[in-house]
Design a protein around this motif. Sequence first.
Motif, PDB file in Angstrom:
ATOM      1  N   GLU A 178      63.326  56.818  39.288  1.00 15.86           N
ATOM      2  CA  GLU A 178      62.392  57.917  39.568  1.00 15.86           C
ATOM      3  C   GLU A 178      62.748  59.192  38.827  1.00 15.86           C
ATOM      4  O   GLU A 178      62.101  60.228  39.017  1.00 15.86           O
ATOM      5  CB  GLU A 178      62.373  58.196  41.078  1.00 15.86           C
ATOM      6  N   ASN A 179      63.752  59.140  37.970  1.00 13.29           N
ATOM      7  CA  ASN A 179      64.262  60.358  37.336  1.00 13.29           C
ATOM      8  C   ASN A 179      63.226  61.027  36.442  1.00 13.29           C
ATOM      9  O   ASN A 179      63.203  62.253  36.316  1.00 13.29           O
ATOM     10  CB  ASN A 179      65.517  60.032  36.520  1.00 13.29           C
TER      11      ASN A 179
ATOM     12  N   TYR B 257      55.318  55.352  41.907  1.00 16.28           N
ATOM     13  CA  TYR B 257      55.678  56.642  41.326  1.00 16.28           C
ATOM     14  C   TYR B 257      54.961  56.883  40.002  1.00 16.28           C
ATOM     15  O   TYR B 257      54.715  58.036  39.631  1.00 16.28           O
ATOM     16  CB  TYR B 257      57.195  56.721  41.138  1.00 16.28           C
TER      17      TYR B 257
ATOM     18  N   ASN C  74      60.098  61.361  36.963  1.00 14.29           N
ATOM     19  CA  ASN C  74      59.098  62.116  37.723  1.00 14.29           C
ATOM     20  C   ASN C  74      59.532  63.539  38.009  1.00 14.29           C
ATOM     21  O   ASN C  74      58.708  64.385  38.328  1.00 14.29           O
ATOM     22  CB  ASN C  74      58.803  61.401  39.039  1.00 14.29           C
ATOM     23  N   TYR C  75      60.806  63.826  37.909  1.00 14.74           N
ATOM     24  CA  TYR C  75      61.273  65.183  38.189  1.00 14.74           C
ATOM     25  C   TYR C  75      60.977  66.145  37.040  1.00 14.74           C
ATOM     26  O   TYR C  75      60.965  67.352  37.229  1.00 14.74           O
ATOM     27  CB  TYR C  75      62.787  65.183  38.463  1.00 14.74           C
TER      28      TYR C  75
ATOM     29  N   ASN D 200      56.435  69.330  37.597  1.00 13.73           N
ATOM     30  CA  ASN D 200      57.846  69.154  37.908  1.00 13.73           C
ATOM     31  C   ASN D 200      58.051  69.089  39.421  1.00 13.73           C
ATOM     32  O   ASN D 200      57.322  69.737  40.169  1.00 13.73           O
ATOM     33  CB  ASN D 200      58.675  70.326  37.350  1.00 13.73           C
ATOM     34  N   GLY D 201      59.048  68.345  39.831  1.00 16.67           N
ATOM     35  CA  GLY D 201      59.395  68.353  41.245  1.00 16.67           C
ATOM     36  C   GLY D 201      59.468  67.007  41.916  1.00 16.67           C
ATOM     37  O   GLY D 201      60.139  66.857  42.923  1.00 16.67           O
ATOM     38  N   GLY D 202      58.771  66.000  41.396  1.00 22.03           N
ATOM     39  CA  GLY D 202      58.845  64.677  41.991  1.00 22.03           C
ATOM     40  C   GLY D 202      58.339  64.650  43.421  1.00 22.03           C
ATOM     41  O   GLY D 202      57.216  65.074  43.715  1.00 22.03           O
ATOM     42  N   GLU D 203      59.186  64.155  44.346  1.00 23.00           N
ATOM     43  CA  GLU D 203      58.775  63.997  45.741  1.00 23.00           C
ATOM     44  C   GLU D 203      58.374  65.314  46.389  1.00 23.00           C
ATOM     45  O   GLU D 203      57.550  65.331  47.315  1.00 23.00           O
ATOM     46  CB  GLU D 203      59.907  63.363  46.565  1.00 23.00           C
TER      47      GLU D 203
END
Length: 263
Positions: free
Chosen positions: A255-256, A97, A258-259, A107-110
């Motif tokens: 993973e927070n 990640y 990455n958002y 913004n948005g991650g996955e």
Amino acid sequence: MSPHTPTSPAIEGSSEAIELQRTGGQSQSSTNSNFNPNSAPKKLGFFDVVALVLNRQIGTGIFISPVLTLVYCRSKQIALIIWAAGGVYTMICFAIYVEYGLSLQYNGGELVYLDEIWWRPSLLSVTVFAFFFITLGTSSGNAFAFSKHILLAYSGYDTIQTPYNIPESLVKFVAIVVVTIICLILYFSNNFGLYINKAFAIYKILLLVTLIIGGFVVAIREGFPGLRDYDEKELGHQQIALAMVTVLWAYQGWENANYVGWY
């Protein structure tokens, strides 16, 4: 325009075509759509992002999972091995990640990563992920767990013999109130939300340090009784799988960052 959009044949080979291919199908004159995340104002500092990760990881799961893992494993040694394996798996996922976050600083991650990897058929991966996130990835579980623990701690219910005697309607009401308050705080004041984020991170770290020190004090006083294992060790593949899922749930939250994308 998506970076996967082909260049028109009418301008193939021209300098404009080369520039459009390099910039993902956008000319230099379209300054509004040619967004550079590195030039955007940074509203989150290093500690803000660290606090986001800590607050997501240090939650209900980290306090519930150790007991559930021991119940599933019936062996402290095997439980420690599963916790170590979960930590290694989490670090591998975290490294992946980090690469995604450095390459796609949005913004948005996955949601962004899936759209860039599986972009055909159009919007399929985004739609599937949105359905998964809305139905399974919400904060309702955390809100219910927080509500139940608060009511168990302050309402006088027997937390040992009858922990499920709390009315379900009361648990739902408190959970909805908590989520609503958080949403209102973030809506009216982002700065106050960042302040609460850092304050809770510091509080949780101090709480964990206090629990660790208190546990060692009690262990030394009683001769480390926790090192003695269970007498019964009935362990199957299903118990190991359940224990692993529980451990990964406790590690969730890395993973927070990455958002929030570019920070």
